[in-house]
Motif scaffolding. Structure first.
Motif, PDB file in Angstrom:
ATOM      1  N   SER A  15     -45.752  -6.995  29.593  1.00  0.00           N
ATOM      2  CA  SER A  15     -46.188  -7.543  28.158  1.00  0.00           C
ATOM      3  C   SER A  15     -46.675  -6.688  27.031  1.00  0.00           C
ATOM      4  O   SER A  15     -46.264  -6.869  25.858  1.00  0.00           O
ATOM      5  N   MET A  16     -47.622  -5.805  27.624  1.00  0.00           N
ATOM      6  CA  MET A  16     -47.859  -4.726  26.405  1.00  0.00           C
ATOM      7  C   MET A  16     -46.863  -3.801  26.123  1.00  0.00           C
ATOM      8  O   MET A  16     -46.813  -3.566  24.771  1.00  0.00           O
ATOM      9  N   ALA A  17     -45.986  -3.387  27.191  1.00  0.00           N
ATOM     10  CA  ALA A  17     -44.870  -2.569  26.753  1.00  0.00           C
ATOM     11  C   ALA A  17     -43.895  -3.338  25.898  1.00  0.00           C
ATOM     12  O   ALA A  17     -43.288  -2.533  24.676  1.00  0.00           O
ATOM     13  N   LYS A  18     -43.571  -4.752  25.886  1.00  0.00           N
ATOM     14  CA  LYS A  18     -42.730  -5.376  25.130  1.00  0.00           C
ATOM     15  C   LYS A  18     -43.438  -5.430  23.883  1.00  0.00           C
ATOM     16  O   LYS A  18     -42.500  -5.058  22.868  1.00  0.00           O
ATOM     17  N   LYS A  19     -44.554  -5.361  23.523  1.00  0.00           N
ATOM     18  CA  LYS A  19     -45.498  -5.824  22.464  1.00  0.00           C
ATOM     19  C   LYS A  19     -44.970  -4.324  21.499  1.00  0.00           C
ATOM     20  O   LYS A  19     -44.862  -4.069  20.520  1.00  0.00           O
ATOM     21  N   ALA A  20     -45.122  -3.198  22.335  1.00  0.00           N
ATOM     22  CA  ALA A  20     -45.063  -1.765  21.579  1.00  0.00           C
ATOM     23  C   ALA A  20     -43.620  -1.599  21.286  1.00  0.00           C
ATOM     24  O   ALA A  20     -43.318  -1.171  20.255  1.00  0.00           O
ATOM     25  N   LEU A  21     -42.656  -2.208  22.129  1.00  0.00           N
ATOM     26  CA  LEU A  21     -41.155  -1.958  21.697  1.00  0.00           C
ATOM     27  C   LEU A  21     -40.969  -3.006  20.471  1.00  0.00           C
ATOM     28  O   LEU A  21     -39.962  -2.486  19.704  1.00  0.00           O
ATOM     29  N   GLU A  22     -41.701  -4.082  20.191  1.00  0.00           N
ATOM     30  CA  GLU A  22     -41.273  -4.877  19.100  1.00  0.00           C
ATOM     31  C   GLU A  22     -41.565  -4.133  17.895  1.00  0.00           C
ATOM     32  O   GLU A  22     -41.066  -4.199  16.653  1.00  0.00           O
ATOM     33  N   ILE A  23     -42.865  -3.243  17.901  1.00  0.00           N
ATOM     34  CA  ILE A  23     -43.090  -2.457  16.629  1.00  0.00           C
ATOM     35  C   ILE A  23     -42.067  -1.006  16.680  1.00  0.00           C
ATOM     36  O   ILE A  23     -41.718  -0.706  15.575  1.00  0.00           O
ATOM     37  N   ASP A  24     -41.906  -0.434  17.923  1.00  0.00           N
ATOM     38  CA  ASP A  24     -41.023   0.514  17.572  1.00  0.00           C
ATOM     39  C   ASP A  24     -40.031   0.561  18.905  1.00  0.00           C
ATOM     40  O   ASP A  24     -40.406   1.071  20.139  1.00  0.00           O
ATOM     41  N   PRO A  25     -38.943   0.226  18.616  1.00  0.00           N
ATOM     42  CA  PRO A  25     -37.858  -0.057  19.584  1.00  0.00           C
ATOM     43  C   PRO A  25     -37.297   1.226  20.549  1.00  0.00           C
ATOM     44  O   PRO A  25     -36.679   1.324  21.358  1.00  0.00           O
ATOM     45  N   PHE A  78     -29.823   6.814  15.488  1.00  0.00           N
ATOM     46  CA  PHE A  78     -30.652   7.737  16.341  1.00  0.00           C
ATOM     47  C   PHE A  78     -31.826   8.239  15.656  1.00  0.00           C
ATOM     48  O   PHE A  78     -32.556   9.077  16.097  1.00  0.00           O
ATOM     49  N   ALA A  79     -32.069   7.865  14.398  1.00  0.00           N
ATOM     50  CA  ALA A  79     -33.143   8.573  13.716  1.00  0.00           C
ATOM     51  C   ALA A  79     -34.309   8.196  14.136  1.00  0.00           C
ATOM     52  O   ALA A  79     -34.436   6.925  14.603  1.00  0.00           O
ATOM     53  N   GLN A  80     -35.301   9.169  14.431  1.00  0.00           N
ATOM     54  CA  GLN A  80     -36.617   8.949  14.980  1.00  0.00           C
ATOM     55  C   GLN A  80     -37.632   8.575  13.954  1.00  0.00           C
ATOM     56  O   GLN A  80     -38.415   9.264  13.565  1.00  0.00           O
ATOM     57  N   VAL A  81     -37.609   7.331  13.530  1.00  0.00           N
ATOM     58  CA  VAL A  81     -38.216   6.994  12.378  1.00  0.00           C
ATOM     59  C   VAL A  81     -39.869   6.825  12.939  1.00  0.00           C
ATOM     60  O   VAL A  81     -39.873   6.000  13.921  1.00  0.00           O
ATOM     61  N   PRO A  82     -40.978   7.260  12.366  1.00  0.00           N
ATOM     62  CA  PRO A  82     -42.115   6.980  12.767  1.00  0.00           C
ATOM     63  C   PRO A  82     -42.472   5.500  12.823  1.00  0.00           C
ATOM     64  O   PRO A  82     -42.427   4.892  11.980  1.00  0.00           O
ATOM     65  N   ALA A  83     -43.222   5.224  13.948  1.00  0.00           N
ATOM     66  CA  ALA A  83     -43.691   3.791  14.247  1.00  0.00           C
ATOM     67  C   ALA A  83     -44.949   3.291  13.365  1.00  0.00           C
ATOM     68  O   ALA A  83     -45.738   4.242  13.212  1.00  0.00           O
ATOM     69  N   ALA A  84     -44.950   2.257  13.140  1.00  0.00           N
ATOM     70  CA  ALA A  84     -46.247   1.818  12.403  1.00  0.00           C
ATOM     71  C   ALA A  84     -47.515   1.777  13.500  1.00  0.00           C
ATOM     72  O   ALA A  84     -47.207   1.413  14.921  1.00  0.00           O
ATOM     73  N   GLY A  85     -48.492   2.310  13.041  1.00  0.00           N
ATOM     74  CA  GLY A  85     -49.708   2.631  14.096  1.00  0.00           C
ATOM     75  C   GLY A  85     -49.812   3.641  14.794  1.00  0.00           C
ATOM     76  O   GLY A  85     -50.541   3.901  15.751  1.00  0.00           O
ATOM     77  N   TYR A 133     -39.297   3.732  21.384  1.00  0.00           N
ATOM     78  CA  TYR A 133     -40.330   4.247  21.981  1.00  0.00           C
ATOM     79  C   TYR A 133     -40.209   4.626  23.487  1.00  0.00           C
ATOM     80  O   TYR A 133     -40.312   3.547  24.045  1.00  0.00           O
ATOM     81  N   GLY A 134     -39.604   5.697  24.024  1.00  0.00           N
ATOM     82  CA  GLY A 134     -39.253   5.921  25.203  1.00  0.00           C
ATOM     83  C   GLY A 134     -40.370   5.474  26.379  1.00  0.00           C
ATOM     84  O   GLY A 134     -40.056   5.069  27.325  1.00  0.00           O
ATOM     85  N   ALA A 135     -41.673   6.017  26.081  1.00  0.00           N
ATOM     86  CA  ALA A 135     -42.684   5.760  26.979  1.00  0.00           C
ATOM     87  C   ALA A 135     -42.842   4.110  27.005  1.00  0.00           C
ATOM     88  O   ALA A 135     -43.212   3.624  28.167  1.00  0.00           O
ATOM     89  N   ALA A 136     -42.689   3.381  26.049  1.00  0.00           N
ATOM     90  CA  ALA A 136     -42.925   1.911  26.176  1.00  0.00           C
ATOM     91  C   ALA A 136     -41.721   1.462  27.120  1.00  0.00           C
ATOM     92  O   ALA A 136     -41.950   0.388  27.770  1.00  0.00           O
ATOM     93  N   MET A 137     -40.581   1.916  26.713  1.00  0.00           N
ATOM     94  CA  MET A 137     -39.279   1.304  27.597  1.00  0.00           C
ATOM     95  C   MET A 137     -39.471   1.791  29.085  1.00  0.00           C
ATOM     96  O   MET A 137     -39.358   0.924  29.803  1.00  0.00           O
TER      97      MET A 137
END
Length: 250
Positions: free
Chosen positions: A151-161, A22-29, A163-167
């Protein structure tokens, strides 16, 4: 003593495991948003009673601050996010041509960033703007550009799984596209994960969007009482939201 020691070890392992999940690790970028941005964003969602001139003044002051304090991709992605918020404000005011101008501007900024850098915020803003454009541009736009939201949201989730906005954006096809392309069952399952678990990072605007989507999903299934209930929950976050107030007939 051995039993107590084993219990302590198990407790430590469990604590570590839960922290890892559950840790909210900062995402790359990721980027650091100015405080003025949150006021600007919240005023956009609480849009009733506000004018285009008020939003434009806020936007210009915020862009000046970003230009004076940020550089590189961080500056560009912050400008793109402000363009998106101003576009949304214009939409609430019924100024769709102006809204499209700013959504397109933000998309072009994100395209330029993503040519050279994998930046989670750029992917999410790109998807957000395409999603908005699909509601106000001709249907041919939705047909050609709509698939980019997922497709853009999927790429965002690959960086930060986390990220609620991306999901939320990844799930938008399930909720908002016409039959037979929607899937309300899967859409509601994902909304439940967003709203009722700690699986994803969600700020107040993310929760508002997810609550509104839940209400919309019920509405499309003819369940008006359930729909109104969740729209009221969305209003608890943004009481002067034009879209929800209009939907509730106020």
């Amino acid at each position: 003593m051995k039993t107590i020691r084993n219990l302590i070890i198990i407790s430590i392992i469990t604590l570590f495991f839960n922290s890892f999940i559950f840790a909210q690790v900062p995402a790359a970028g990721t980027v650091t948003y100015p405080e003025k941005y949150y006021s600007f964003r919240d005023n956009m969602y609480n849009s009733r009673g506000k004018t285009a001139a008020e939003f434009e003044a806020e936007y210009n002051a915020l862009i000046d601050e970003i230009n004076n304090t940020k550089t590189g991709n961080e500056k560009q992605v912050l400008i793109a996010r402000c363009d998106y918020v101003l576009g949304r404000a214009y939409r609430y005011l019924g100024l769709n041509d102006k809204a499209i101008t700013y959504f397109d501007k933000a998309i072009n900024i994100c395209k330029a960033i993503l040519k050279n850098s994998e930046m989670v915020e750029a992917y999410v803003i790109y998807a957000d703007c395409v999603s908005q454009n699909c509601s106000i541009k001709p249907k041919t736009y939705s047909m050609s550009q709509g698939p980019k939201i997922k497709s853009m949201a999927k790429k965002a989730l690959e960086i930060d799984p986390t990220y609620g906005a991306a999901m939320y954006l990844y799930n938008s096809q399930n909720i908002f596209t016409p039959a037979p392309f929607n899937n309300y069952k899967e859409g509601m399952e994902i909304l439940n994960r967003l709203l009722d678990t700690k699986e994803f990072r969600m700020d107040k605007s993310d929760r508002y969007n997810a609550l509104s989507a839940r209400a919309y999903c019920y509405l499309q299934q003819g369940k008006k009482a359930e729909s109104d209930f969740w729209y009221e929950k969305a209003l608890e976050i943004y009481p002067k939201n034009e879209a929800v107030l209009s939907q509730l007939g106020r």
